[in-house]
Design a protein around this motif. Structure first.
Motif, PDB file in Angstrom:
ATOM      1  N   TYR A   1       0.286   4.411   8.708  1.00 47.52           N
ATOM      2  CA  TYR A   1      -0.690   5.163   7.922  1.00 47.52           C
ATOM      3  C   TYR A   1      -1.784   5.669   8.857  1.00 47.52           C
ATOM      4  O   TYR A   1      -2.323   4.910   9.675  1.00 47.52           O
ATOM      5  CB  TYR A   1      -1.281   4.255   6.832  1.00 47.52           C
ATOM      6  CG  TYR A   1      -2.664   4.642   6.373  1.00 47.52           C
ATOM      7  CD1 TYR A   1      -2.880   5.825   5.657  1.00 47.52           C
ATOM      8  CD2 TYR A   1      -3.763   3.846   6.673  1.00 47.52           C
ATOM      9  CE1 TYR A   1      -4.162   6.188   5.253  1.00 47.52           C
ATOM     10  CE2 TYR A   1      -5.042   4.190   6.265  1.00 47.52           C
ATOM     11  CZ  TYR A   1      -5.238   5.363   5.558  1.00 47.52           C
ATOM     12  OH  TYR A   1      -6.498   5.729   5.174  1.00 47.52           O
ATOM     13  N   SER A   2      -2.134   6.956   8.764  1.00 48.36           N
ATOM     14  CA  SER A   2      -3.220   7.569   9.532  1.00 48.36           C
ATOM     15  C   SER A   2      -2.998   7.317  11.028  1.00 48.36           C
ATOM     16  O   SER A   2      -1.987   7.754  11.577  1.00 48.36           O
ATOM     17  CB  SER A   2      -4.570   7.057   9.025  1.00 48.36           C
ATOM     18  OG  SER A   2      -5.618   7.879   9.447  1.00 48.36           O
TER      19      SER A   2
ATOM     20  N   SER B   1      -3.201   3.962   1.305  1.00 48.25           N
ATOM     21  CA  SER B   1      -2.469   2.848   1.919  1.00 48.25           C
ATOM     22  C   SER B   1      -2.462   1.603   1.041  1.00 48.25           C
ATOM     23  O   SER B   1      -1.616   0.716   1.220  1.00 48.25           O
ATOM     24  CB  SER B   1      -3.054   2.509   3.290  1.00 48.25           C
ATOM     25  OG  SER B   1      -4.363   1.988   3.170  1.00 48.25           O
TER      26      SER B   1
ATOM     27  N   LEU C   1       2.398   3.660  -3.372  1.00 46.65           N
ATOM     28  CA  LEU C   1       2.968   3.820  -2.030  1.00 46.65           C
ATOM     29  C   LEU C   1       4.277   3.045  -1.853  1.00 46.65           C
ATOM     30  O   LEU C   1       5.300   3.649  -1.508  1.00 46.65           O
ATOM     31  CB  LEU C   1       1.941   3.432  -0.968  1.00 46.65           C
ATOM     32  CG  LEU C   1       2.417   3.566   0.489  1.00 46.65           C
ATOM     33  CD1 LEU C   1       2.861   4.983   0.793  1.00 46.65           C
ATOM     34  CD2 LEU C   1       1.297   3.127   1.450  1.00 46.65           C
TER      35      LEU C   1
ATOM     36  N   TYR D   1      -3.653  -3.270   4.555  1.00 45.67           N
ATOM     37  CA  TYR D   1      -2.732  -2.691   3.587  1.00 45.67           C
ATOM     38  C   TYR D   1      -2.857  -3.354   2.221  1.00 45.67           C
ATOM     39  O   TYR D   1      -2.375  -2.823   1.214  1.00 45.67           O
ATOM     40  CB  TYR D   1      -1.283  -2.821   4.078  1.00 45.67           C
ATOM     41  CG  TYR D   1      -0.810  -1.665   4.924  1.00 45.67           C
ATOM     42  CD1 TYR D   1      -0.325  -0.503   4.333  1.00 45.67           C
ATOM     43  CD2 TYR D   1      -0.820  -1.737   6.301  1.00 45.67           C
ATOM     44  CE1 TYR D   1       0.132   0.555   5.098  1.00 45.67           C
ATOM     45  CE2 TYR D   1      -0.367  -0.684   7.080  1.00 45.67           C
ATOM     46  CZ  TYR D   1       0.108   0.460   6.475  1.00 45.67           C
ATOM     47  OH  TYR D   1       0.545   1.507   7.237  1.00 45.67           O
TER      48      TYR D   1
ATOM     49  N   GLY E   1      -4.219   1.908   9.763  1.00 44.94           N
ATOM     50  CA  GLY E   1      -5.053   3.050  10.099  1.00 44.94           C
ATOM     51  C   GLY E   1      -6.147   2.702  11.095  1.00 44.94           C
ATOM     52  O   GLY E   1      -6.354   1.545  11.465  1.00 44.94           O
TER      53      GLY E   1
ATOM     54  N   ASP F   1      -5.498  14.845  -0.239  1.00 40.36           N
ATOM     55  CA  ASP F   1      -5.443  14.328   1.132  1.00 40.36           C
ATOM     56  C   ASP F   1      -6.429  15.044   2.042  1.00 40.36           C
ATOM     57  O   ASP F   1      -7.017  16.068   1.676  1.00 40.36           O
ATOM     58  CB  ASP F   1      -4.016  14.471   1.684  1.00 40.36           C
ATOM     59  CG  ASP F   1      -3.640  13.348   2.629  1.00 40.36           C
ATOM     60  OD1 ASP F   1      -4.268  13.237   3.696  1.00 40.36           O
ATOM     61  OD2 ASP F   1      -2.718  12.573   2.309  1.00 40.36           O
TER      62      ASP F   1
ATOM     63  N   HIS G   1      -6.797  10.357   1.151  1.00 43.38           N
ATOM     64  CA  HIS G   1      -6.471   9.788   2.469  1.00 43.38           C
ATOM     65  C   HIS G   1      -7.033   8.377   2.612  1.00 43.38           C
ATOM     66  O   HIS G   1      -6.468   7.553   3.337  1.00 43.38           O
ATOM     67  CB  HIS G   1      -7.044  10.690   3.569  1.00 43.38           C
ATOM     68  CG  HIS G   1      -6.830  10.165   4.957  1.00 43.38           C
ATOM     69  ND1 HIS G   1      -5.635  10.324   5.635  1.00 43.38           N
ATOM     70  CD2 HIS G   1      -7.642   9.471   5.795  1.00 43.38           C
ATOM     71  CE1 HIS G   1      -5.729   9.756   6.830  1.00 43.38           C
ATOM     72  NE2 HIS G   1      -6.940   9.232   6.946  1.00 43.38           N
TER      73      HIS G   1
ATOM     74  N   ALA H   1       0.309   6.073  11.612  1.00 42.21           N
ATOM     75  CA  ALA H   1       1.370   7.070  11.463  1.00 42.21           C
ATOM     76  C   ALA H   1       1.535   7.883  12.739  1.00 42.21           C
ATOM     77  O   ALA H   1       2.649   8.255  13.117  1.00 42.21           O
ATOM     78  CB  ALA H   1       1.082   7.981  10.277  1.00 42.21           C
TER      79      ALA H   1
ATOM     80  N   VAL I   1       2.557   8.214   6.736  1.00 38.68           N
ATOM     81  CA  VAL I   1       1.660   8.316   5.593  1.00 38.68           C
ATOM     82  C   VAL I   1       0.358   8.984   6.013  1.00 38.68           C
ATOM     83  O   VAL I   1      -0.372   8.476   6.875  1.00 38.68           O
ATOM     84  CB  VAL I   1       1.367   6.917   4.997  1.00 38.68           C
ATOM     85  CG1 VAL I   1       0.469   7.039   3.761  1.00 38.68           C
ATOM     86  CG2 VAL I   1       2.670   6.190   4.646  1.00 38.68           C
ATOM     87  N   SER I   2       0.084  10.151   5.428  1.00 36.99           N
ATOM     88  CA  SER I   2      -1.208  10.823   5.521  1.00 36.99           C
ATOM     89  C   SER I   2      -1.617  11.143   6.956  1.00 36.99           C
ATOM     90  O   SER I   2      -2.669  10.712   7.434  1.00 36.99           O
ATOM     91  CB  SER I   2      -2.283   9.963   4.831  1.00 36.99           C
ATOM     92  OG  SER I   2      -3.437  10.723   4.561  1.00 36.99           O
TER      93      SER I   2
END
Length: 266
Positions: A93-94, A245, A250, A36, A28, A200, A241, A97, A117-118
């Motif tokens: 993720y974020s 991660s 997950l 992570y 992210g 989220d 959110h 992603a 993810v998100s």
């Protein structure tokens, strides 16, 4: 294994963990691959995880270009080619992603499976208060943000710690950009899984809109499952959110999707 790949004028840092089917893992915003936490080794139990530090993040030094998911997606595709891989699963993720999604859009041949993810597929997918916070972000926050955990990570890993204000400035500019990738999402060819928190930052109505663009949630699957969409959706309970991660839920949700047989192409 830790290494750098020279791609697109960038010295892109990445680490490899485990062995098996390759999975490119993207972090992210203001993070790094190691952020992570326990999710990374859980994913690496049966696959070759390639954890990337994106432009200006972690151990990857910044270069003279804006922070754009589109250009960072080109970096990821170039890394996949640099490693001699025909394709790889890509999970983000974020911010990661967004980069993963753009990689699948811009370089479909490089992405075997996609896990997002998100993240929304258009800026309007964020809750209004989230967009308002993004709009208020700016270089003036660089100094106060030095008290945050994200700065501790950056200060420990960054090749040039003095680039922190530049990263905050570029991040704030990127967060203000409008985007709507709905048409490109509807045209994706890689099997895709969406993962969101039950609390989220993305509006639930948009989550279902996003899933519908992938062919999900449009009809009953039937008693035999013959109407099941290729795409998958997971909502992880007790997450937001900001902690999804690193949640043990997950990898538990994602691994069965990564391990499933690829659908036959028509």
């Amino acid at each position: 294994m830790m290494s750098h790949a020279d791609v697109n004028g960038l010295s892109l840092y990445f680490e490899e963990h485990g062995s098996g089917e390759p999975l490119v893992l993207l972090h992210g915003g203001l993070g790094a691959g190691e952020a992570y936490g326990p999710t990374l080794p859980a994913l690496a139990e049966h696959r070759r995880v390639i954890a990337v530090d994106l432009q200006a993040h972690g151990r990857t030094a910044d270069v003279d270009r804006p922070l754009r998911p589109e250009t960072m997606a080109d970096d990821v595709a170039a890394l996949i080619a640099h490693l001699g891989l025909a394709s790889a699963d890509v999970m983000g993720y974020s911010l990661g992603a967004k980069v993963a999604l753009r990689t699948a859009i811009q370089h479909p041949e490089a992405v075997r499976r996609l896990v997002l993810v998100s993240i929304p597929c258009k800026r309007d997918g964020w809750f209004p208060e989230v967009r308002a916070t993004m709009d208020q972000m700016g270089p003036h926050l660089a100094e106060p943000m030095k008290q945050s955990p994200v700065y501790e990570l950056y200060a420990r890993l960054a090749p040039r710690v003095e680039d922190w204000p530049t990263l905050i400035g570029k991040t704030s500019e990127s967060l203000k950009r409008d985007f709507d990738w709905s048409a490109e999402v509807a045209a994706l060819t890689a099997p895709t899984m969406l993962v969101f928190a039950d609390a989220d930052s993305v509006r639930p109505a948009h989550i279902m809109e996003f899933f519908a663009l992938l062919g999900g949630g449009l009809r009953d699957a039937g008693w035999d499952g013959s109407g099941r969409p290729a795409a998958r959706l997971a909502i992880l309970p007790g997450t937001t959110h900001y902690d999804i991660s690193t949640s043990p839920a997950l990898p538990a949700a994602v691994v069965p999707f990564l391990d499933a047989p690829l659908p036959q192409r028509a």
